[in-house]
Motif scaffolding. Structure first.
Motif, short mmCIF file in Angstrom:
data_model
loop_
_atom_site.label_atom_id
_atom_site.label_comp_id
_atom_site.label_asym_id
_atom_site.label_seq_id
_atom_site.Cartn_x
_atom_site.Cartn_y
_atom_site.Cartn_z
N LEU A 136 0.74 -1.16 -0.05
CA LEU A 136 -0.27 -0.08 0.29
C LEU A 136 0.67 1.38 -0.06
CD1 LEU A 136 -2.81 1.44 0.46
CD2 LEU A 136 -2.48 1.20 2.42
N ARG A 137 1.68 1.06 1.10
CA ARG A 137 2.40 2.45 1.37
C ARG A 137 3.38 2.58 -0.45
NH1 ARG A 137 8.66 2.63 3.04
NH2 ARG A 137 9.14 5.39 3.04
N TRP A 163 -5.34 3.62 7.77
CA TRP A 163 -4.00 3.40 9.21
C TRP A 163 -5.09 2.40 10.46
CZ3 TRP A 163 -6.53 6.59 12.76
CH2 TRP A 163 -7.18 7.14 12.10
N SER A 164 -6.15 2.43 10.95
CA SER A 164 -6.48 2.73 12.01
C SER A 164 -5.94 0.90 13.15
CB SER A 164 -7.60 2.76 12.40
OG SER A 164 -8.88 1.71 11.01
N ALA A 165 -5.11 -0.07 11.96
CA ALA A 165 -4.81 -1.47 12.43
C ALA A 165 -4.07 -1.10 12.75
CB ALA A 165 -5.81 -2.12 11.99
N THR A 166 -3.02 -0.33 12.87
CA THR A 166 -2.05 -0.04 13.22
C THR A 166 -1.81 0.84 14.14
OG1 THR A 166 -1.35 0.64 11.08
CG2 THR A 166 -0.89 -1.66 11.34
N PHE A 167 -2.68 1.83 14.01
CA PHE A 167 -2.00 3.07 14.55
C PHE A 167 -2.48 2.81 16.27
CE2 PHE A 167 -3.97 7.74 16.02
CZ PHE A 167 -2.56 8.09 15.87
N ARG A 168 -1.34 2.87 16.95
CA ARG A 168 -1.32 2.87 18.51
C ARG A 168 -1.07 3.76 19.54
NH1 ARG A 168 0.17 -2.43 20.35
NH2 ARG A 168 -0.36 -1.16 22.76
N ASP A 306 -2.79 8.43 2.96
CA ASP A 306 -4.32 8.59 3.22
C ASP A 306 -4.61 9.54 4.77
OD1 ASP A 306 -6.61 7.11 1.24
OD2 ASP A 306 -4.55 6.08 1.38
N TYR A 307 -3.97 9.18 5.53
CA TYR A 307 -3.90 9.62 6.58
C TYR A 307 -3.60 11.71 6.30
CZ TYR A 307 -3.44 11.19 12.38
OH TYR A 307 -3.58 11.68 13.23
N LEU A 308 -2.62 11.50 6.40
CA LEU A 308 -2.29 12.72 5.24
C LEU A 308 -3.12 13.69 4.87
CD1 LEU A 308 0.07 15.45 5.62
CD2 LEU A 308 0.40 13.75 3.54
N LEU A 309 -3.47 12.79 3.73
CA LEU A 309 -4.61 13.95 2.95
C LEU A 309 -6.08 13.89 3.52
CD1 LEU A 309 -4.74 14.57 0.66
CD2 LEU A 309 -5.70 12.31 -0.67
N SER A 310 -6.98 12.69 4.52
CA SER A 310 -7.48 13.25 5.44
C SER A 310 -7.80 14.43 6.53
CB SER A 310 -8.53 11.78 5.82
OG SER A 310 -7.54 11.66 7.24
N VAL A 311 -6.35 14.63 7.48
CA VAL A 311 -5.82 15.20 8.11
C VAL A 311 -5.55 16.50 7.49
CG1 VAL A 311 -4.03 16.60 8.80
CG2 VAL A 311 -4.56 14.14 9.54
N GLY A 395 -14.02 15.59 -0.53
CA GLY A 395 -15.02 14.98 -1.22
C GLY A 395 -14.04 14.11 -1.58
N ARG A 396 -12.58 13.49 -1.20
CA ARG A 396 -11.69 13.08 -2.52
C ARG A 396 -12.58 11.35 -1.58
NH1 ARG A 396 -8.11 9.90 0.33
NH2 ARG A 396 -6.90 8.56 -1.00
N GLU A 397 -12.00 10.75 -2.78
CA GLU A 397 -12.71 8.65 -2.21
C GLU A 397 -11.42 8.16 -1.82
OE1 GLU A 397 -15.38 8.19 -3.48
OE2 GLU A 397 -15.81 9.17 -5.45
N PRO A 398 -11.78 7.54 -0.44
CA PRO A 398 -10.89 7.00 0.79
C PRO A 398 -10.48 5.93 0.05
CG PRO A 398 -13.44 6.37 0.77
CD PRO A 398 -13.82 7.04 0.00
N LEU A 399 -9.24 5.28 0.77
CA LEU A 399 -8.59 3.82 0.67
C LEU A 399 -10.06 2.76 0.88
CD1 LEU A 399 -6.45 2.92 -0.15
CD2 LEU A 399 -6.65 1.98 1.84
N TRP A 400 -10.54 2.14 -0.20
CA TRP A 400 -11.33 1.28 0.26
C TRP A 400 -10.56 -0.39 0.54
CZ3 TRP A 400 -15.81 3.35 -0.32
CH2 TRP A 400 -15.97 4.91 -0.95
N THR A 401 -11.63 -0.61 2.27
CA THR A 401 -10.45 -1.62 2.29
C THR A 401 -11.95 -2.64 2.64
OG1 THR A 401 -11.48 -0.98 4.76
CG2 THR A 401 -9.09 0.04 4.03
N GLY A 402 -11.63 -3.85 3.53
CA GLY A 402 -12.27 -4.59 3.45
C GLY A 402 -13.91 -4.75 3.87
#
Lengths: 778, 103
Positions: A136-137, A163-168, A306-311, A395-402
């Motif tokens: 992904l990176r 990022w939420s799965a690995t964000f601690r 993607d985190y940067l973009l949403s921020v 209005g950006r399309e996010p990353l699409w995940t499971g």
């Protein structure tokens, strides 16, 4: 072309080309696999190295969900979706899903240089990319350079955000508390946290601070700006900016950092508000408006792009009308292998296109003379916004995940592709330097699958050991052919592929019935088979070899080791849908120069023609052309090249049929089998990889400091290798530099193993490069 | 042919560094494996395998043969990490299974 030359009764190929046979010309690959799932719902479809099993029913359902998401995103017939990831179960589900939604797939190897990946995605106007957590990176770094690319999907991430799965949060806070508490001022400011070529000293840090301060003030028109700093750390920048600000808010997830920032600002004579929170919480915790929002040396610590973009999207609402976001100290992926978040300048430059509300974004390279070492290579950026009235929510399309896939139902879509639609595009080497994308329809693939599965009685009890890259077209049969038969695909992991002994274990201990690879891949394994005591070698029943010369002793070695294995030599061209001829290898005469090419498969016709496109007399050498259902549509986005290689078929069964000019030389043997006699051109096979020497040469000539170059492929024991010769422009040019430059252009299998510097290339009397003389230099 | 290890040529290893020591004998086995795979002996003990025409297929032959010699499994990675005769000899000498051969 007027009346084609008659095929006299004495010319045997008129008989051997009578291959017409009915097949289901109106069905597609997803149709075949859906039928298999109906017939064998509970049989295994995909088996992984950790013994996870996906049944045909599960495969079908999972692919339906993803196909629905793709369709919801507007991806369907006529679109191309790239696969950029590991050879794993989600990738197989993904390929099927792409086909189910009506689109075509193109496999892109993540190990290829970024430049090549971008070029290929661009060439095909790829609409969406399927990737995975591991890759992904890289995809986030390069996706912004591909204008057509609207969606990135990462099915193996179960959470909504990448990022939420690995964000601690707790670990991040602890870490920055620790950093900011360092007694050393430099370390507290985040410098020298990792070993770099030379440690940063106080001069560097002062230079850095002065630069960021001057840059931030230059970016705003306000004389005493209001400033929001995100990631204020130990307060280095606060001290420089706060005394000149009308308002200063310092944000950091670390309470220690925020406290130090406030103290520093106070000492410098400024007033500083502190807020303890993460970047994505700022918009909720802080009130605007600000003239400047500053992230200085902060971006590289964020979880991902993607985190940067949403921020960034969330911060736009905090800006004054002529406010700016300043991103200082960004790391360019082209210039650094830094493990944290790197931001390609393209990402910044394209921001206005995908972040509504952004009116402009500029990249500012640093003066090399101002900075020493690593900091000179970093760059800064300024993002400007449209007046607040024109600033819609992000209005950006996010990353699409499971997460998004699971929200879709598992019922099949009502519509899919037709047999005339494109199934896949697979790239092969191109002689002019640009890879060629071979475009194949469902109908051609279905004809192939029908023929192989019937000829070799492939059925639900078969399991193939899948050892091939998706970028090799053998994979098309391995996956869809075996699954269509109701059989299963045992995915060999990268680790298993690295060690032949492990592959022997799989062949002996698991229920694998089919092996399919280039001869070299099996020849790598055979020495290990032969030195081991046999332990369960009765299961393997079918060995398919193609893509290169088969070493004459290899079939007997295989049959000696695996007594139930039938060895089949297959041939053809990627341009004619994987395989279009076959030869069941019976007794091998050790005196043979090669294993014969065999006979055409169903609905394929092989012609050996002279320069005037007339049939060559029986037994005479000529150019090999292939016609019939197997012929590909052509080369993607290359009408000229397609017209040159795909000619009207004078012996067509239907109007409009074409024949492909293979570039192979061949003749008919008395047995009715074809013998392959080499190439007309500079196309070579190196360990099964099809390589145009011209593409390697063209890459060499792109290397800085190379004036002239030539590439040869000497034959040695075990096959051919690549060797390159280059002439430097003026300065001596170390080999290592040339290799490094080649690795940024070519996939690794195309980088020559031997590289030799010369003062001049040897020439023949006619002024051409003397390849014989070059070979003698090795 | 997988390998010529154990052939007459190898039984009398006497060139390129076999000083009669156990390490020398192991080195001679390694050289013989290389020579059988490459089908020539025009290489020095410090030459990089890939620079003298070697490639991964030949590595499989060499490592299968050397592994069989010591009755053990050898990883191909060991070769990629030690691509000269001398380096490979040293790496094998450090391998438990080769203890009796190298000491």
């Amino acid at each position: 072309m007027s009346a084609p030359p008659a095929l006299s009764p004495g010319v045997p190929w008129s008989v051997w080309n009578q291959t017409a046979r009915h097949f289901r010309a109106d069905v597609t690959i997803p149709d075949l696999l859906a039928e298999a799932a109906e017939r064998h719902p509970d049989r295994p479809a995909i088996v992984t190295s950790d013994k996870q099993v996906l049944t045909h029913r599960e495969l079908h359902r999972r692919a339906n969900r993803l196909a629905r998401l793709l369709r919801d995103l507007g991806v369907g017939r006529g679109d191309t979706v790239a696969l950029f990831g590991e050879r794993d179960a989600p990738a197989l589900v993904g390929l099927l899903a792409v086909l189910k939604c009506g689109a075509a797939y193109v496999p892109i190897d993540p190990s290829w240089p970024a430049r090549r990946v971008v070029g290929l995605l661009d060439q095909l106007d790829v609409a969406a990319v399927l990737t995975d957590r591991t890759h992904l990176r890289s995809m986030q770094e390069l996706r912004w350079q591909v204008r057509s690319l609207r969606h990135v999907l990462c099915p193996d991430i179960a959470e909504e955000f990448s990022w939420s799965a690995t964000f601690r949060p707790d670990l991040v806070v602890n870490f920055f508390d620790f950093v900011s508490s360092a007694p050393d001022q430099l370390e507290a400011a985040g410098f020298n946290m990792r070993r770099s070529e030379r440690p940063f000293d106080e001069n560097d840090v002062q230079q850095y601070r002065d630069h960021v301060a001057a840059f931030a003030f230059a970016a705003t028109a306000a004389a005493r700006p209001s400033i929001l700093e995100i990631g204020s750390g130990s307060g280095l920048i606060v001290e420089a900016l706060a005394p000149r600000a009308s308002r200063y808010v310092a944000v950091d997830p670390s309470p220690v950092s925020v406290k130090r920032s406030q103290e520093g600002g106070f000492r410098a004579g400024g007033e500083v508000d502190g807020v303890v929170c993460f970047a994505h919480e700022v918009a909720e915790r802080v009130q605007g408006p600000f003239d400047v929002i500053l992230l200085a040396s902060t971006v590289q610590f964020l979880p991902d792009l993607d985190y940067l973009l949403s921020v960034l999207g969330s911060l736009l609402g905090l800006l004054a009308d002529d406010g700016v976001i300043v991103l200082a100290d960004l790391i360019d992926p082209d210039l650094s292998d830094y493990p944290g978040i790197r931001v390609a300048p393209h990402f910044i430059e394209h921001l206005p296109e995908f972040l509504p509300g952004v009116s402009g974004a500029s990249v500012h390279r640093r003066q090399v003379e101002t900075f020493a070492g690593e900091l000179a290579q970093r760059y800064d950026a300024v993002i400007r916004v449209a007046p607040s009235g024109d600033r819609p929510a992000s209005g950006r399309e996010p990353l699409w995940t499971g997460h998004h896939i699971e929200l879709r139902p598992s019922e099949p879509l009502a519509t899919g592709p037709t047999a005339d639609d494109i199934c896949y595009t697979i790239f092969t080497s191109g002689s002019t330097g640009a890879p060629k994308g071979v475009v194949v329809t469902h109908r051609s693939a279905v004809n192939l699958i029908d023929w192989v599965n019937r000829s070799y009685r492939v059925g639900p009890t078969d399991q193939i050991l899948f050892v091939t890259s998706f970028c090799f077209d053998l994979s098309v049969y391995d996956i869809f052919g075996v699954l269509a038969a109701g059989g299963s695909v045992r995915l060999a992991s990268a680790a298993e592929l690295d060690e032949p002994d492990t592959l022997v274990d799989l062949l002996e201990q698991e229920e694998i019935t089919i092996w399919d690879s280039a001869p070299a891949a099996l020849a790598m394994v055979m020495p290990f088979v032969q030195v081991r005591e046999p332990a369960g070698r009765g299961t393997l029943r079918l060995v398919l070899l193609s893509g290169d010369w088969i070493p004459v002793p290899l079939p007997d070695q295989i049959r000696a080791a695996f007594p139930n294995a039938e060895v089949v030599a297959l041939g053809g061209a990627t341009e004619c849908t994987v395989w279009s001829n076959h030869y069941r290898v019976g007794d091998v005469d050790p005196g043979w120069p090669s294993i014969p090419y065999g006979k055409p498969m169903q609905n394929a016709r092989y012609y050996v023609l002279d320069h005037g496109l007339r049939p060559c007399p029986y037994g005479a050498e000529g150019d090999l052309y292939i016609a019939g259902e197997c012929v590909a549509l052509g080369y993607a986005r290359s009408p000229g090249l397609t017209a040159a290689k795909f000619l009207p078929d004078p012996w067509a069964h239907r109007t409009g049929e074409r024949m492909y000019h293979t570039g192979d030389r061949a003749r008919w043997l008395p047995s009715g089998d074809l013998e392959f006699l080499g190439r007309l051109d500079d196309q070579v096979k190196v360990r099964g990889y099809r390589i145009e020497l011209g593409e390697v040469q063209s890459a060499l000539l792109q290397c800085p400091g190379v004036r002239a170059a030539s590439v040869v492929a000497p034959s040695g024991p075990g096959g051919r290798t690549l060797a390159a010769f280059y002439v430097p422009t003026a300065e001596p040019l170390p080999k290592a530099e040339v290799v490094g430059a080649l690795q940024r252009i070519l996939p690794s299998y195309m980088v020559p193993t031997r590289i030799v510097a010369l003062d001049e290339l040897p020439l023949t009397n006619t002024g051409k490069v003397d390849r014989a003389a070059l070979l003698s230099r090795l | 042919m997988v390998n010529d290890i154990g052939s007459a040529e190898v039984a009398n290893p006497d060139r390129d560094g076999n000083d009669g020591s156990a390490r020398g004998l192991l080195r001679a086995h390694v050289r013989a494996g290389w020579a059988a795979a490459l089908q020539h002996e025009r290489f020095d003990n410090d030459d990089d395998f890939f620079a003298i025409g070697g490639h991964s297929l030949l590595i499989a032959e060499i490592m299968a043969g050397l592994g069989a010699l010591a009755g053990t499994r050898l990883s191909l990675k060991l070769f990629f990490d030690h691509p000269t005769v001398n380096e490979l000899t040293d790496a094998l000498a450090a391998h438990e299974a080769f203890g009796s051969l190298a000491r």
